[in-house]
Design a protein around this motif. Structure first.
Motif, PDB file in Angstrom:
ATOM      1  N   UNK A  56     -59.864 -38.166  -1.347  1.00  0.00           N
ATOM      2  CA  UNK A  56     -59.672 -39.466  -0.709  1.00  0.00           C
ATOM      3  C   UNK A  56     -58.718 -40.320  -1.533  1.00  0.00           C
ATOM      4  N   UNK A  57     -58.098 -41.287  -0.861  1.00  0.00           N
ATOM      5  CA  UNK A  57     -57.272 -42.264  -1.576  1.00  0.00           C
ATOM      6  C   UNK A  57     -58.201 -43.097  -2.450  1.00  0.00           C
ATOM      7  N   UNK A  58     -57.718 -43.469  -3.620  1.00  0.00           N
ATOM      8  CA  UNK A  58     -58.566 -44.238  -4.529  1.00  0.00           C
ATOM      9  C   UNK A  58     -57.725 -45.095  -5.456  1.00  0.00           C
ATOM     10  N   UNK A  59     -58.395 -46.006  -6.125  1.00  0.00           N
ATOM     11  CA  UNK A  59     -57.713 -46.852  -7.096  1.00  0.00           C
ATOM     12  C   UNK A  59     -57.900 -46.254  -8.481  1.00  0.00           C
ATOM     13  N   UNK A  60     -56.824 -46.274  -9.266  1.00  0.00           N
ATOM     14  CA  UNK A  60     -56.875 -45.776 -10.637  1.00  0.00           C
ATOM     15  C   UNK A  60     -56.315 -46.832 -11.572  1.00  0.00           C
ATOM     16  N   UNK A  61     -56.617 -46.699 -12.855  1.00  0.00           N
ATOM     17  CA  UNK A  61     -56.120 -47.647 -13.845  1.00  0.00           C
ATOM     18  C   UNK A  61     -55.139 -46.945 -14.761  1.00  0.00           C
ATOM     19  N   UNK A  62     -53.962 -47.549 -14.926  1.00  0.00           N
ATOM     20  CA  UNK A  62     -52.968 -47.041 -15.864  1.00  0.00           C
ATOM     21  C   UNK A  62     -53.467 -47.387 -17.271  1.00  0.00           C
ATOM     22  N   UNK A  63     -53.763 -46.372 -18.111  1.00  0.00           N
ATOM     23  CA  UNK A  63     -54.336 -46.671 -19.421  1.00  0.00           C
ATOM     24  C   UNK A  63     -53.373 -47.391 -20.375  1.00  0.00           C
ATOM     25  N   UNK A  64     -52.067 -47.274 -20.144  1.00  0.00           N
ATOM     26  CA  UNK A  64     -51.100 -47.945 -21.033  1.00  0.00           C
ATOM     27  C   UNK A  64     -50.976 -49.431 -20.723  1.00  0.00           C
ATOM     28  N   UNK A  65     -50.969 -49.769 -19.425  1.00  0.00           N
ATOM     29  CA  UNK A  65     -50.753 -51.171 -19.041  1.00  0.00           C
ATOM     30  C   UNK A  65     -52.011 -51.852 -18.515  1.00  0.00           C
TER      31      UNK A  65
END
Length: 89
Positions: A56-65
């Motif tokens: 499924x489409x989901x939200x992720x977090x960019x660990x650098x920013x």
């Protein structure tokens, strides 16, 4: 085990050249991929089943920013080992 090691073992066991064994293995895995794509499933008794899975489409977090991003829905291939294979480990 790498592809080269697998080719070497298959060539030795089948008394084929390494080139012939590599061509056969490439053909086998190409056709497994085509079967999964076409039928969404490929089963080899005693070894396991490859199947097409949807994510499924989901939200992720960019660990650098630390920025939240949207990840599109995607498809992947999953493998489920057969009972015989699991018991032999």
């Amino acid at each position: 085990m790498t592809k080269a090691e697998l080719v070497e073992v298959v060539a030795a066991q089948s008394k084929l050249t390494k080139k012939q064994a590599a061509q056969i293995l490439d053909s086998v895995f190409t056709n497994i991929g085509k079967a999964v794509k076409k039928d969404t499933r490929f089963s080899y008794p005693g070894f396991g089943t490859w199947s097409l899975r949807s994510r499924k489409a989901r939200k992720i977090r960019n660990p650098q920013t630390n920025e939240m991003m949207k990840l599109k829905a995607s498809k992947t291939v999953g493998f489920r080992p057969a009972k015989e294979l699991k018991n032999s480990l």
